[in-house]
Design an enzyme around this catalytic site. Sequence first.
Site, PDB file in Angstrom:
ATOM      1  N   CYS A 108     -21.229 -27.591  55.632  1.00 38.48           N
ATOM      2  CA  CYS A 108     -22.249 -26.543  55.725  1.00 38.48           C
ATOM      3  C   CYS A 108     -21.720 -25.157  56.071  1.00 38.48           C
ATOM      4  CB  CYS A 108     -23.311 -26.945  56.745  1.00 38.48           C
ATOM      5  SG  CYS A 108     -24.699 -25.783  56.737  1.00 38.48           S
ATOM      6  N   CYS A 139     -42.945 -26.769  52.481  1.00 42.62           N
ATOM      7  CA  CYS A 139     -41.899 -27.691  52.929  1.00 42.62           C
ATOM      8  C   CYS A 139     -41.047 -26.940  53.944  1.00 42.62           C
ATOM      9  CB  CYS A 139     -41.046 -28.123  51.731  1.00 42.62           C
ATOM     10  SG  CYS A 139     -39.658 -29.180  52.220  1.00 42.62           S
ATOM     11  N   CYS A 170     -39.958 -23.959  50.183  1.00 41.72           N
ATOM     12  CA  CYS A 170     -39.233 -24.709  51.221  1.00 41.72           C
ATOM     13  C   CYS A 170     -38.484 -23.748  52.134  1.00 41.72           C
ATOM     14  CB  CYS A 170     -38.195 -25.627  50.587  1.00 41.72           C
ATOM     15  SG  CYS A 170     -38.857 -26.692  49.332  1.00 41.72           S
ATOM     16  N   CYS A 220     -21.780 -30.101  60.737  1.00 43.49           N
ATOM     17  CA  CYS A 220     -21.819 -30.702  59.391  1.00 43.49           C
ATOM     18  C   CYS A 220     -20.687 -30.107  58.524  1.00 43.49           C
ATOM     19  CB  CYS A 220     -23.173 -30.461  58.750  1.00 43.49           C
ATOM     20  SG  CYS A 220     -24.548 -30.860  59.866  1.00 43.49           S
ATOM     21  N   CYS A 231     -25.287 -22.143  63.486  1.00 40.88           N
ATOM     22  CA  CYS A 231     -25.878 -23.438  63.833  1.00 40.88           C
ATOM     23  C   CYS A 231     -24.916 -24.203  64.750  1.00 40.88           C
ATOM     24  CB  CYS A 231     -26.150 -24.245  62.559  1.00 40.88           C
ATOM     25  SG  CYS A 231     -26.949 -25.824  62.914  1.00 40.88           S
ATOM     26  N   ARG A 269     -34.709 -34.999  42.960  1.00 40.40           N
ATOM     27  CA  ARG A 269     -34.405 -33.576  42.706  1.00 40.40           C
ATOM     28  C   ARG A 269     -32.929 -33.348  42.457  1.00 40.40           C
ATOM     29  NH1 ARG A 269     -36.482 -30.828  47.112  1.00 40.40           N
ATOM     30  NH2 ARG A 269     -38.477 -31.118  46.110  1.00 40.40           N
ATOM     31  N   CYS A 299     -39.186 -35.660  52.462  1.00 36.95           N
ATOM     32  CA  CYS A 299     -38.188 -35.231  51.480  1.00 36.95           C
ATOM     33  C   CYS A 299     -36.838 -35.575  52.090  1.00 36.95           C
ATOM     34  CB  CYS A 299     -38.310 -33.726  51.232  1.00 36.95           C
ATOM     35  SG  CYS A 299     -37.004 -33.091  50.167  1.00 36.95           S
TER      36      CYS A 299
HETATM   37  N1  SAM Z   1     -30.442 -27.444  59.791  1.00 38.74           N
HETATM   38  C1  SAM Z   1     -31.335 -28.309  59.155  1.00 38.74           C
HETATM   39  C2  SAM Z   1     -30.769 -29.695  58.988  1.00 38.74           C
HETATM   40  O1  SAM Z   1     -29.587 -29.846  58.733  1.00 38.74           O
HETATM   41  O2  SAM Z   1     -31.536 -30.649  59.100  1.00 38.74           O
HETATM   42  C3  SAM Z   1     -31.868 -27.802  57.830  1.00 38.74           C
HETATM   43  C4  SAM Z   1     -31.007 -27.036  56.855  1.00 38.74           C
HETATM   44  S1  SAM Z   1     -29.656 -27.905  56.101  1.00 38.74           S
HETATM   45  C5  SAM Z   1     -28.782 -26.568  55.355  1.00 38.74           C
HETATM   46  C6  SAM Z   1     -30.404 -28.828  54.792  1.00 38.74           C
HETATM   47  C7  SAM Z   1     -29.517 -29.661  53.901  1.00 38.74           C
HETATM   48  O3  SAM Z   1     -28.803 -28.850  52.993  1.00 38.74           O
HETATM   49  C8  SAM Z   1     -28.433 -30.502  54.528  1.00 38.74           C
HETATM   50  O4  SAM Z   1     -28.905 -31.687  55.101  1.00 38.74           O
HETATM   51  C9  SAM Z   1     -27.536 -30.802  53.351  1.00 38.74           C
HETATM   52  O5  SAM Z   1     -27.934 -32.003  52.728  1.00 38.74           O
HETATM   53  C10 SAM Z   1     -27.782 -29.615  52.417  1.00 38.74           C
HETATM   54  N2  SAM Z   1     -26.547 -28.792  52.282  1.00 38.74           N
HETATM   55  C11 SAM Z   1     -26.074 -27.922  53.197  1.00 38.74           C
HETATM   56  N3  SAM Z   1     -24.913 -27.371  52.792  1.00 38.74           N
HETATM   57  C12 SAM Z   1     -24.654 -27.904  51.567  1.00 38.74           C
HETATM   58  C13 SAM Z   1     -23.580 -27.737  50.639  1.00 38.74           C
HETATM   59  N4  SAM Z   1     -22.546 -26.933  50.893  1.00 38.74           N
HETATM   60  N5  SAM Z   1     -23.626 -28.428  49.491  1.00 38.74           N
HETATM   61  C14 SAM Z   1     -24.654 -29.272  49.243  1.00 38.74           C
HETATM   62  N6  SAM Z   1     -25.682 -29.470  50.081  1.00 38.74           N
HETATM   63  C15 SAM Z   1     -25.677 -28.802  51.239  1.00 38.74           C
HETATM   64 FE1  SF4 Z   2     -26.806 -26.822  60.903  1.00 39.15          FE
HETATM   65 FE2  SF4 Z   2     -25.991 -26.789  58.397  1.00 39.15          FE
HETATM   66 FE3  SF4 Z   2     -25.891 -29.044  59.774  1.00 39.15          FE
HETATM   67 FE4  SF4 Z   2     -28.308 -27.994  59.047  1.00 39.15          FE
HETATM   68  S1  SF4 Z   2     -26.714 -28.777  57.685  1.00 39.15           S
HETATM   69  S2  SF4 Z   2     -27.695 -28.834  61.033  1.00 39.15           S
HETATM   70  S3  SF4 Z   2     -27.803 -25.818  59.160  1.00 39.15           S
HETATM   71  S4  SF4 Z   2     -24.704 -27.192  60.213  1.00 39.15           S
END
Ligand code: SAM
Ligand code: SF4
Length: 327
Positions: free
Chosen positions: A73, A141, A110, A70, A66, A273, A201
Amino acid sequence: MDATAHSAVQYANPNPPQRWNRQQVLELFQLPFNDLLFKAQQVHREHFDANRVQLSTLLSIKTGACPEDCAYCPQSGHYNTELEKEKLLPLEPILQAAQAAKDAGATRFCMGAAWRSPSDKELPQVLATVKAVKQLGLETCATLGMLKPEQAQQLAKAGLDYYNHNLDTSEDYYDQIITTRTYQDRLDTLEAVRDAGMNVCCGGIVGMGESENDRVGLLLTLANLPKPPESVPINNLVKVPGTPLEDVDDLDDFDFIRTIAVARILMPTSYVRLSAGRHEMNEQMQALCFMAGANSIFYGDELLTTENSSCQHDQALFQRLGIQAEA
Ligand code: SAM
Ligand code: SF4
Ligand code: DTB
């Protein structure tokens, strides 16, 4: 002001949407633990069956690489998390996973994609997938990153019931966590989803080193959206090696439970949730989260890329607590 007296007035009329201020939310967080849980459980019982929990199953339909940064992530291309990357999955394996989720008792499926936003090339494939999953008799979702209004409309037309897009944290703490998109970008996507007529959501992650004030700010922003999200995922950070947050200090368990309870009070008719991080929680902790008003979980042996509490384990827990899955 006495928070109890104030909120009693507010509960009397949950329609139209409530407006909260920072002081009221802070006062809720600072209530004695038992008072807060009691209040949350009261609010919960006014709007929901206290022994019923909704089950959503996740599938990562496009994994890793990606472009966003973040800090929590495992799927960000900025960090080396030794994740196996995967292109957008074809329809068949997604449908198989959706059917398996339905057979195991989930009511919502989802689909998550590690995108900044869906491309015009890939969106049609997602639209076809949404239609097919819906035909299995599941709620749908998706979480695909930022959406333009036209994209949100296309997803709604394809039958997407919910769009997941989290605020993740408070506006103040946000730039410590993500630099490649702004808080306003997130709010714009949420508006596009709402305007397209889909259910929202939207929640966040705690345990990222944020302060209590940041948890206040996150929940305040969520509750004061033009319409509160129908579904509010509260994630406890899953610390993945290789991400910048891999060594951050744990949030006190009671502060996590408080976050759930305050979310329940601020958004009385939303599903709250208990999301990522459940695998690392014991049964007693999860039971207190349900007591605090959580009434939905991610159900399935995996979240997107990390381990979740197993279905078997969850069924045993529900049995012990007398909780029924929403049908
Ligand atoms: N890429 C898209 C986005 O960020 O909008 C969708 C997928 S992203 C993985 C969805 C959500 O997963 C993130 O906004 C975050 O809140 C949650 N998430 C991701 N990694 C996580 C982690 N290590 N622990 C807890 N929540 C996590
Ligand atoms: Fe990409 Fe993860 Fe951020 Fe979603 S949460 S935008 S998958 S880096
Ligand atoms: C949400 O709030 N949490 C889910 C879902 N929405 C997409 C994702 C949690 C991901 C946890 C880390 C992983 O498994 O990759």
